[in-house]
Design an enzyme around this catalytic site. Structure first.
Site: not given
Length: 549
Positions: A40-41, A44, A89, A120, A122, A124, A143, A208, A260
């Site tokens: 990561d360094a 960066d 929905s 898949e 779902k 949240d 949405r 999502e 998705y």
């Protein structure tokens, strides 16, 4: 002092292009292929070098640069966006028998079809649409109501898993995809994919945005340390982050993203192919998602994810099952606001034990009194629960509930908390019987008992037709989203307007003027202007909403 590179403009331009490609390559490796080649360094450091070059040569900064994920002035408001096709929905089911019933229904609509499925996890989170023009992210939206969402491009850019530019697949990657397609024996229109690769005019992907568990724990720790209210669950925290007018706030929430749906026709004939293509073009897709040949495999997958979900780095409340063949999916059409070819197979309601501390009686818009239990806080399905409905007096008697009892609480459908059972062996002898009120808790009028239409239960009603609580609930119902949908006219404002006598009936709402509102607490000139504008806008209403109101 900013360090300056000893480079000509053309040398800097060449270096910037290489840095952007290298940084995007590592984003693709990490988020799409789940590989990490450098620390990561080190990554960066590459980003920092790119930023310094863009500061020294501002004309080399482009909208798809990794440095542009966070930046710009906070927005005044979000602009509305009409979706290319509705973001629908999904109907929920809670058991295998219901999944079988769903398949029976769709089979009747296409008797000759032999269905296979794509399953898949779902998520949240918050559904979003991403539109790319000439390969670069052009617009991202929520949405909303399914037809019209809000433009949150500036915030979506802060999410590392969202590509600022679609990945240009190598010939080997394309060949590997086509080889997989042949092995799967699924029809595919390769010419459409080749045409898009030559001219990537526009691509729409949906997915999502969500807050991982670690990010949720971290933000609530920070909230607690600042003495601010904790977020109830990752979904609320994530959705709130996406709707921040200042993108730096969104960036601080460390959101993630899974794609998705591929809305652009690239030759795909199945939902599984769409997921493979999304990955091919640099979108992060959930590695657990899989093709299932029948409901038996769906059930195995559902049980596996339910068992594993505590170990997953994000919250999930079920499995989405999709008819894999696109032609069959399209033929099945839409029922209400949900596609017939897709179902959400939810996990059983999560449960917890807690103690009932008191029972209060709330007055609804019909005058019915509903008992609501206040309980010691319990964490259920990622949400802290302190209240649960007891429905009516008969339910209290059926449960044998007393104040002070230890109870099992569930979130029915993972949404509405409900007391399932009393654990009487944990009683201490200090529990108190719940007595129904003789007087309305709001207006002090007599309470009367009435049998339900079926005669199976008894309900309590306030005898005062002009009870303030009834009037308030009627008003709240009238302005709610499913009715007149008056933005900004919430419960507290309704109560305030009733208290000062500005409204007594729903019709009075439409006579309000800015001058009526400005003197009131919580109102300034702008907020008064906004509410009057929202009331004016609500006058244009469809018949079904009018009847509901």
């Amino acid at each position: 002092m900013v360090f300056k590179y000893n480079m000509t403009h053309s040398e800097a331009a060449e270096r910037v292009v290489k840095l952007k490609k290298e940084i995007e390559r590592h984003r693709y490796l990490y988020h799409v292929l789940d590989k990490q080649e450098i620390s990561d360094a080190a990554l960066d450091s590459l980003k920092h070098e790119l930023l310094k070059l863009e500061i020294e040569f501002p004309d080399l900064t482009t909208s798809d640069s990794p440095t542009q994920r966070v930046g710009g002035e906070p927005l005044a408001e979000f602009l509305k966006v009409k979706h290319s096709s509705p973001m629908l929905s999904i109907e929920d089911v809670f058991g295998f028998e219901e999944i079988e019933d769903w398949l029976t229904r769709v089979q009747k609509l296409i008797p000759s079809a032999k269905f296979d499925f794509y399953a898949e996890i779902k998520m949240d989170g918050l559904a979003v649409s991403l539109i790319y023009k000439k390969g670069v992210l052009d617009a991202g939206s929520t949405r909303g109501d399914g037809n019209i969402g809000e433009n949150v491009t500036q915030n979506l850019k802060t999410i590392e898993a969202v590509p600022l530019k679609i990945h240009e697949p190598s010939e080997k990657e394309i060949t590997d995809f086509l080889h997989w397609r042949k092995q799967s024996s699924q029809e595919f229109h390769e010419n459409k994919l080749r045409d898009f690769l030559k001219n990537p005019a526009e691509l729409e992907a949906r997915g999502e945005c969500f807050m991982p568990k670690k990010a949720f724990e971290m933000i609530n720790k920070e909230q607690g340390e600042k003495g601010e209210p904790l977020f109830a669950n990752p979904r609320n925290a994530g959705a709130g982050a996406i709707r921040q007018l200042d993108s730096t706030v969104t960036a601080s929430r460390h959101l993630d993203f899974y794609a998705y749906a591929l809305m652009t026709d690239l030759g795909q004939t199945t939902h599984e192919q769409a997921h493979k293509l999304l990955k091919l073009f640099g979108f992060k897709t959930n590695p657990y998602n899989k093709h299932c040949v029948d409901l038996g495999e769906i059930e195995k997958f559902h049980k596996f994810i339910m068992k594993e979900r505590a170990k997953l780095p994000y919250w999930t409340d079920g499995v989405v099952v999709v008819i894999n063949d696109n032609r069959n999916f399209d033929k099945l059409g839409v029922a209400g606001k949900a596609p017939r070819g897709m179902i959400a197979y939810k996990f059983p309601a999560e449960q917890a034990t807690t103690v009932v501390e008191k029972v209060e009686w709330q007055v609804g818009r019909t005058g019915a009194l509903t008992p609501v239990a206040t309980m010691k806080p319990a964490l259920i399905g990622g949400t802290t629960v302190t209240h649960a409905t007891l429905h009516n007096l008969d339910e209290i008697e059926r449960l044998g509930l007393k104040i002070g009892d230890t109870v099992i609480v569930a979130k029915a459908g993972d949404i509405i908390p409900k007391v399932l059972e009393v654990l009487p062996r944990l009683r201490t002898g200090k529990e108190k019987i719940i007595h129904p009120p003789n007087k309305c808790p709001i207006c002090n009028a007599d309470v009367k008992k009435e049998k339900s239409a079926t005669g199976e239960s008894v309900a309590l009603f306030c005898s005062n037709k002009n009870c303030f609580a009834q009037e308030k609930e009627k008003m709240i119902h009238f302005v709610s989203r499913k009715a007149f949908d008056i933005d900004g006219l919430g419960e507290k404002i309704v109560e305030q307007l009733l208290n000062v006598g500005l409204i007594a009936t729903p019709a009075d709402i439409f006579t309000l003027k800015q001058g009526d509102l400005k003197p009131l607490e919580r109102f300034a000139e702008k907020s008064a202007e906004n509410l009057i504008a929202a009331i004016e806008k609500s006058k244009n209403i469809i018949l079904s909403k009018f009847l509901y109101a």
